[in-house]
Design a protein around this motif. Structure first.
Motif, PDB file in Angstrom:
ATOM      1  N   LEU A 112      59.823  42.616  54.136  1.00 56.75           N
ATOM      2  CA  LEU A 112      60.569  41.721  55.695  1.00 56.75           C
ATOM      3  C   LEU A 112      60.879  40.935  54.379  1.00 56.75           C
ATOM      4  O   LEU A 112      61.072  40.623  53.358  1.00 56.75           O
ATOM      5  N   PRO A 113      61.967  40.066  54.993  1.00 54.09           N
ATOM      6  CA  PRO A 113      62.245  38.918  54.633  1.00 54.09           C
ATOM      7  C   PRO A 113      61.130  38.342  54.068  1.00 54.09           C
ATOM      8  O   PRO A 113      60.029  37.680  54.796  1.00 54.09           O
ATOM      9  N   GLY A 114      61.415  37.652  53.411  1.00 57.32           N
ATOM     10  CA  GLY A 114      60.410  36.522  52.720  1.00 57.32           C
ATOM     11  C   GLY A 114      58.786  36.978  52.327  1.00 57.32           C
ATOM     12  O   GLY A 114      58.028  36.547  51.875  1.00 57.32           O
ATOM     13  N   GLY A 115      58.645  38.412  52.246  1.00 59.23           N
ATOM     14  CA  GLY A 115      57.862  39.165  51.982  1.00 59.23           C
ATOM     15  C   GLY A 115      57.443  39.467  50.903  1.00 59.23           C
ATOM     16  O   GLY A 115      56.392  39.473  50.928  1.00 59.23           O
ATOM     17  N   ASN A 116      58.111  39.546  49.892  1.00 56.10           N
ATOM     18  CA  ASN A 116      57.865  39.535  48.704  1.00 56.10           C
ATOM     19  C   ASN A 116      57.676  38.791  47.282  1.00 56.10           C
ATOM     20  O   ASN A 116      58.331  39.113  46.404  1.00 56.10           O
ATOM     21  N   LEU A 117      56.526  37.385  47.645  1.00 54.91           N
ATOM     22  CA  LEU A 117      56.885  36.082  47.200  1.00 54.91           C
ATOM     23  C   LEU A 117      55.782  36.154  46.137  1.00 54.91           C
ATOM     24  O   LEU A 117      56.250  35.400  45.179  1.00 54.91           O
ATOM     25  N   GLN A 118      55.180  37.302  46.131  1.00 58.38           N
ATOM     26  CA  GLN A 118      54.558  37.152  44.478  1.00 58.38           C
ATOM     27  C   GLN A 118      54.354  38.965  44.557  1.00 58.38           C
ATOM     28  O   GLN A 118      54.617  39.427  45.227  1.00 58.38           O
ATOM     29  N   THR A 119      54.461  39.117  42.969  1.00 60.49           N
ATOM     30  CA  THR A 119      54.755  40.181  42.731  1.00 60.49           C
ATOM     31  C   THR A 119      53.654  40.993  41.710  1.00 60.49           C
ATOM     32  O   THR A 119      52.869  40.031  40.859  1.00 60.49           O
ATOM     33  N   GLY A 120      54.101  42.270  41.654  1.00 62.10           N
ATOM     34  CA  GLY A 120      53.400  43.117  40.704  1.00 62.10           C
ATOM     35  C   GLY A 120      51.352  42.876  40.749  1.00 62.10           C
ATOM     36  O   GLY A 120      50.993  42.778  39.478  1.00 62.10           O
ATOM     37  N   MET A 121      51.404  43.075  42.550  1.00 62.47           N
ATOM     38  CA  MET A 121      49.959  42.633  42.842  1.00 62.47           C
ATOM     39  C   MET A 121      48.940  44.436  42.509  1.00 62.47           C
ATOM     40  O   MET A 121      49.818  45.523  42.323  1.00 62.47           O
ATOM     41  N   LYS A 122      47.757  44.172  41.983  1.00 61.58           N
ATOM     42  CA  LYS A 122      47.727  45.416  41.649  1.00 61.58           C
ATOM     43  C   LYS A 122      45.811  44.791  42.498  1.00 61.58           C
ATOM     44  O   LYS A 122      45.765  43.428  42.573  1.00 61.58           O
ATOM     45  N   ILE A 123      45.204  45.432  42.262  1.00 60.68           N
ATOM     46  CA  ILE A 123      43.915  45.457  43.762  1.00 60.68           C
ATOM     47  C   ILE A 123      42.643  46.193  41.785  1.00 60.68           C
ATOM     48  O   ILE A 123      42.311  47.098  41.620  1.00 60.68           O
ATOM     49  N   ALA A 124      41.682  44.982  41.479  1.00 62.88           N
ATOM     50  CA  ALA A 124      41.000  45.468  41.421  1.00 62.88           C
ATOM     51  C   ALA A 124      39.758  45.465  42.071  1.00 62.88           C
ATOM     52  O   ALA A 124      38.970  44.742  43.071  1.00 62.88           O
ATOM     53  N   THR A 125      38.855  46.147  41.661  1.00 59.06           N
ATOM     54  CA  THR A 125      36.975  46.161  42.559  1.00 59.06           C
ATOM     55  C   THR A 125      35.997  46.894  41.573  1.00 59.06           C
ATOM     56  O   THR A 125      36.441  47.282  40.596  1.00 59.06           O
ATOM     57  N   TYR A 126      34.924  46.652  41.616  1.00 57.08           N
ATOM     58  CA  TYR A 126      34.017  46.438  41.342  1.00 57.08           C
ATOM     59  C   TYR A 126      32.999  46.238  42.124  1.00 57.08           C
ATOM     60  O   TYR A 126      32.745  45.716  43.102  1.00 57.08           O
ATOM     61  N   PRO A 127      31.576  46.766  42.221  1.00 56.07           N
ATOM     62  CA  PRO A 127      29.870  46.878  42.784  1.00 56.07           C
ATOM     63  C   PRO A 127      29.448  45.467  42.584  1.00 56.07           C
ATOM     64  O   PRO A 127      29.899  44.829  41.586  1.00 56.07           O
ATOM     65  N   MET A 128      29.094  44.723  43.635  1.00 57.98           N
ATOM     66  CA  MET A 128      28.184  43.758  42.918  1.00 57.98           C
ATOM     67  C   MET A 128      26.861  43.898  42.657  1.00 57.98           C
ATOM     68  O   MET A 128      26.449  44.888  42.372  1.00 57.98           O
ATOM     69  N   ASN A 129      26.223  42.492  41.579  1.00 56.35           N
ATOM     70  CA  ASN A 129      25.461  43.054  41.811  1.00 56.35           C
ATOM     71  C   ASN A 129      24.002  43.048  42.228  1.00 56.35           C
ATOM     72  O   ASN A 129      22.846  43.947  41.505  1.00 56.35           O
ATOM     73  N   GLU A 130      24.126  42.329  43.432  1.00 54.84           N
ATOM     74  CA  GLU A 130      22.888  43.128  44.485  1.00 54.84           C
ATOM     75  C   GLU A 130      23.790  43.100  45.453  1.00 54.84           C
ATOM     76  O   GLU A 130      24.655  43.217  45.897  1.00 54.84           O
ATOM     77  N   GLY A 131      22.984  44.635  46.295  1.00 58.34           N
ATOM     78  CA  GLY A 131      23.572  44.882  47.647  1.00 58.34           C
ATOM     79  C   GLY A 131      24.041  46.318  46.964  1.00 58.34           C
ATOM     80  O   GLY A 131      24.830  46.612  46.201  1.00 58.34           O
ATOM     81  N   ASP A 132      24.798  46.938  48.433  1.00 60.70           N
ATOM     82  CA  ASP A 132      25.583  48.185  48.156  1.00 60.70           C
ATOM     83  C   ASP A 132      27.302  47.578  48.547  1.00 60.70           C
ATOM     84  O   ASP A 132      28.140  48.941  48.222  1.00 60.70           O
ATOM     85  N   ASP A 133      27.794  46.767  48.323  1.00 56.48           N
ATOM     86  CA  ASP A 133      28.829  46.638  48.490  1.00 56.48           C
ATOM     87  C   ASP A 133      30.139  46.000  47.798  1.00 56.48           C
ATOM     88  O   ASP A 133      29.024  45.889  46.580  1.00 56.48           O
ATOM     89  N   TRP A 134      31.298  45.667  47.407  1.00 61.27           N
ATOM     90  CA  TRP A 134      31.923  46.411  46.165  1.00 61.27           C
ATOM     91  C   TRP A 134      32.868  44.639  46.612  1.00 61.27           C
ATOM     92  O   TRP A 134      33.492  44.341  47.750  1.00 61.27           O
ATOM     93  N   VAL A 135      33.094  44.388  44.998  1.00 60.44           N
ATOM     94  CA  VAL A 135      34.231  43.065  45.217  1.00 60.44           C
ATOM     95  C   VAL A 135      35.299  43.766  45.235  1.00 60.44           C
ATOM     96  O   VAL A 135      35.816  44.556  44.278  1.00 60.44           O
ATOM     97  N   VAL A 136      36.659  43.236  45.655  1.00 53.90           N
ATOM     98  CA  VAL A 136      37.995  43.840  46.043  1.00 53.90           C
ATOM     99  C   VAL A 136      38.489  42.525  45.512  1.00 53.90           C
ATOM    100  O   VAL A 136      38.133  41.243  46.232  1.00 53.90           O
ATOM    101  N   THR A 137      39.356  42.358  44.378  1.00 54.04           N
ATOM    102  CA  THR A 137      40.035  41.200  44.194  1.00 54.04           C
ATOM    103  C   THR A 137      41.854  41.331  43.877  1.00 54.04           C
ATOM    104  O   THR A 137      41.982  42.332  43.585  1.00 54.04           O
ATOM    105  N   ARG A 138      42.474  40.575  44.599  1.00 55.09           N
ATOM    106  CA  ARG A 138      44.276  40.789  44.214  1.00 55.09           C
ATOM    107  C   ARG A 138      44.180  40.238  42.978  1.00 55.09           C
ATOM    108  O   ARG A 138      44.153  39.564  42.158  1.00 55.09           O
TER     109      ARG A 138
END
Length: 273
Positions: A112-138
């Motif tokens: 989309l026009p103006g939709g690529n304002l930030q580049t080189g996107m990566k997603i880092a994921t890892y399990p939380m210290n407590e519980g079953d959820d995972w942290v997801v960081t862009r």
């Protein structure tokens, strides 16, 4: 996944117009999907199952019923590619669907026009210290300060995946050779325990030019190798059978070998002073 999972919200309405048409228009068959993603037709059934599928694919063209061919949009191919890629490296399957949907949103957003304002996107994921959820960081190239991550994470290079899948889809549409972005496996390196590597300096040549353990004779080396179920073939240490266990003689030879290694290490250190 955690409720605060970072969504990628598109700027404006996603339509079939312009550059996004390749992501929205159904035109790719099962064979196309398998070629791009590396999955098999049987595994693909598991990925797109309406009840247990790892990706949520909307549209009658995906599950048309018995005897009719499935057809996928480019965005759906991208979702399957993301899901398959992350599943192969051990990312929990229960979270794959949400991650795959975010990857598809990113592809639309970039078109989309103006939709690529930030580049080189990566997603880092890892399990939380407590519980079953995972942290997801862009992560983006333009980030002034990257977030603090654990020493080990699952990392998906999102923009690179989008570019590769897009190039493959465009080649299929143009009836051209589909580029292969497979990263070849590295050439196997010699075992650090083998004479070919001699990483730990355990080996030396005898007067007869044969490899022997440091501190042991040819006969003692052959004896110890037999106890380990190994033999020397050329410059390689090869497993040829099961070891005999840690007998008194085995421990005696190991101790003799290690004692000489330590003695030589001490001499080397003294020489460096």
């Amino acid at each position: 996944m955690a409720d605060d999972y970072p969504r990628i919200e598109p700027a404006g309405s996603l339509t079939m117009a312009g550059a996004n048409r390749i992501w929205t228009h159904p035109q790719f068959l099962v064979a196309d999907v398998c070629k791009i993603t590396g999955t098999t037709p049987k595994a693909l059934e598991h990925f797109v199952s309406p009840k247990r599928g790892l990706v949520r694919l909307i549209g009658a063209h995906v599950n048309p019923g018995t005897g009719r061919r499935r057809i996928f949009s480019g965005g759906q191919v991208l979702m399957i590619a993301a899901a398959y890629t992350m599943s192969r490296i051990g990312f929990p399957q229960r979270y794959v669907r949400t991650l795959a949907e975010d990857v598809e949103r990113r592809a639309h957003f970039r078109g989309l026009p103006g939709g690529n304002l930030q580049t080189g996107m990566k997603i880092a994921t890892y399990p939380m210290n407590e519980g079953d959820d995972w942290v997801v960081t862009r992560l983006f190239k333009e980030m002034g300060q990257e977030p603090v991550l654990p020493v080990a994470v699952h990392l998906l290079d999102v923009d690179r995946l989008i570019d590769q899948v897009k190039a493959q889809l465009e080649a299929m549409i143009a009836d051209e050779e589909v580029p292969d972005f497979t990263v070849p496996d590295p050439e196997p390196e010699p075992s650090p325990y083998s004479p070919a590597s001699n990483f730990y300096r355990e080996w030396e040549k005898s007067d007869k030019g044969r490899w022997i353990y440091v501190g042991l004779s040819e006969e003692e080396t052959e004896e110890l190798l037999a106890m380990q179920g190994s033999e020397i073939q050329g410059d390689d240490l090869v497993i040829v059978g099961e070891g005999r266990g840690e007998s008194e003689r085995f421990l005696e030879l190991i101790e003799k070998h290690e004692r000489e290694l330590l003695r030589r290490g001490g001499m080397d250190m003294e020489g460096d002073e």
